[in-house]
Design a protein around this motif. Structure first.
Motif, PDB file in Angstrom:
ATOM      1  N   UNK A  33     -16.807 -58.553  28.882  1.00  0.00           N
ATOM      2  CA  UNK A  33     -16.650 -57.337  29.660  1.00  0.00           C
ATOM      3  C   UNK A  33     -17.231 -56.171  28.868  1.00  0.00           C
ATOM      4  N   UNK A  34     -17.994 -55.366  29.574  1.00  0.00           N
ATOM      5  CA  UNK A  34     -18.516 -54.131  29.036  1.00  0.00           C
ATOM      6  C   UNK A  34     -18.037 -52.982  29.917  1.00  0.00           C
ATOM      7  N   UNK A  35     -18.142 -51.778  29.411  1.00  0.00           N
ATOM      8  CA  UNK A  35     -17.812 -50.618  30.232  1.00  0.00           C
ATOM      9  C   UNK A  35     -18.742 -49.462  29.901  1.00  0.00           C
ATOM     10  N   UNK A  39     -22.124 -40.415  31.135  1.00  0.00           N
ATOM     11  CA  UNK A  39     -22.667 -39.727  29.985  1.00  0.00           C
ATOM     12  C   UNK A  39     -22.530 -40.458  28.670  1.00  0.00           C
ATOM     13  N   UNK A  40     -22.020 -41.682  28.724  1.00  0.00           N
ATOM     14  CA  UNK A  40     -21.838 -42.453  27.492  1.00  0.00           C
ATOM     15  C   UNK A  40     -22.619 -43.753  27.558  1.00  0.00           C
ATOM     16  N   UNK A  41     -22.848 -44.350  26.395  1.00  0.00           N
ATOM     17  CA  UNK A  41     -23.535 -45.622  26.335  1.00  0.00           C
ATOM     18  C   UNK A  41     -22.605 -46.755  26.757  1.00  0.00           C
ATOM     19  N   UNK A  42     -23.236 -47.840  27.198  1.00  0.00           N
ATOM     20  CA  UNK A  42     -22.451 -49.024  27.539  1.00  0.00           C
ATOM     21  C   UNK A  42     -21.790 -49.572  26.279  1.00  0.00           C
ATOM     22  N   UNK A  43     -20.523 -49.952  26.414  1.00  0.00           N
ATOM     23  CA  UNK A  43     -19.725 -50.385  25.279  1.00  0.00           C
ATOM     24  C   UNK A  43     -19.157 -51.771  25.538  1.00  0.00           C
ATOM     25  N   UNK A  44     -19.253 -52.650  24.552  1.00  0.00           N
ATOM     26  CA  UNK A  44     -18.622 -53.950  24.668  1.00  0.00           C
ATOM     27  C   UNK A  44     -17.116 -53.825  24.526  1.00  0.00           C
ATOM     28  N   UNK A  45     -16.375 -54.449  25.426  1.00  0.00           N
ATOM     29  CA  UNK A  45     -14.910 -54.352  25.420  1.00  0.00           C
ATOM     30  C   UNK A  45     -14.286 -55.625  24.862  1.00  0.00           C
ATOM     31  N   UNK A  87     -11.187 -45.017  31.350  1.00  0.00           N
ATOM     32  CA  UNK A  87     -11.890 -44.788  32.611  1.00  0.00           C
ATOM     33  C   UNK A  87     -13.374 -45.054  32.447  1.00  0.00           C
ATOM     34  N   UNK A  88     -13.899 -45.940  33.279  1.00  0.00           N
ATOM     35  CA  UNK A  88     -15.310 -46.325  33.192  1.00  0.00           C
ATOM     36  C   UNK A  88     -15.633 -47.318  34.298  1.00  0.00           C
ATOM     37  N   UNK A  89     -16.917 -47.599  34.449  1.00  0.00           N
ATOM     38  CA  UNK A  89     -17.356 -48.729  35.245  1.00  0.00           C
ATOM     39  C   UNK A  89     -17.332 -49.952  34.321  1.00  0.00           C
ATOM     40  N   UNK A 105     -20.253 -58.735  20.917  1.00  0.00           N
ATOM     41  CA  UNK A 105     -20.201 -57.657  21.899  1.00  0.00           C
ATOM     42  C   UNK A 105     -21.470 -56.816  21.958  1.00  0.00           C
ATOM     43  N   UNK A 106     -22.536 -57.287  21.345  1.00  0.00           N
ATOM     44  CA  UNK A 106     -23.792 -56.567  21.476  1.00  0.00           C
ATOM     45  C   UNK A 106     -24.393 -56.790  22.846  1.00  0.00           C
TER      46      UNK A 106
END
Length: 123
Positions: A33-35, A39-45, A87-89, A105-106
């Motif tokens: 899962x990523x989010x 205005x932010x970069x995609x992040x590995x969750x 909060x994110x997609x 998570x890369x």
């Protein structure tokens, strides 16, 4: 081409819980899962291998839990004690790339992506 379909997003208040699900059309060794917040970069969750090795980003450790049902290629993310900063997609992703049998998570190693599901946490 692997197709990934997410579900389960929604709006909750701080401290609430949500469960995200993702169904993959076929097997991939790693699922994650990523989010991405505006205005932010995609992040590995969180990531999980078919051998159920897991990896989490520090900000969700102890609150989120990733799991996979290999029989039907279904990935889940149980999210507890949600915070506004969650909060994110949220996106489901899959890849056959692993290192030492573990999934990382890369985002660059993930070839297959879902369309995303929105999670909104209000204070």
């Amino acid at each position: 081409q692997v197709q990934l379909v997410e579900s389960g997003g929604g709006s909750v208040q701080t401290g609430g819980s949500l469960r995200l699900s993702c169904v993959a059309s076929t097997y991939t060794y790693c699922m994650a899962w990523f989010r991405q917040a505006p205005g932010k970069e995609r992040e590995g969750v969180a990531a999980i291998s078919r051998s159920e090795y897991t990896d989490y980003t520090d900000s969700v450790k102890g609150r989120f839990s990733i799991s996979v049902v290999n029989a039907n290629n279904t990935l889940s993310l149980h999210m507890n004690n949600l915070k506004p900063e969650d909060t994110a997609m949220y996106y489901c992703a899959g890849t056959g790339v692993a290192y030492g049998g573990r999934c990382h998570l890369g985002s660059s190693i993930y070839q297959h992506w879902g369309q995303g599901t929105q999670v909104t946490v209000s204070s």
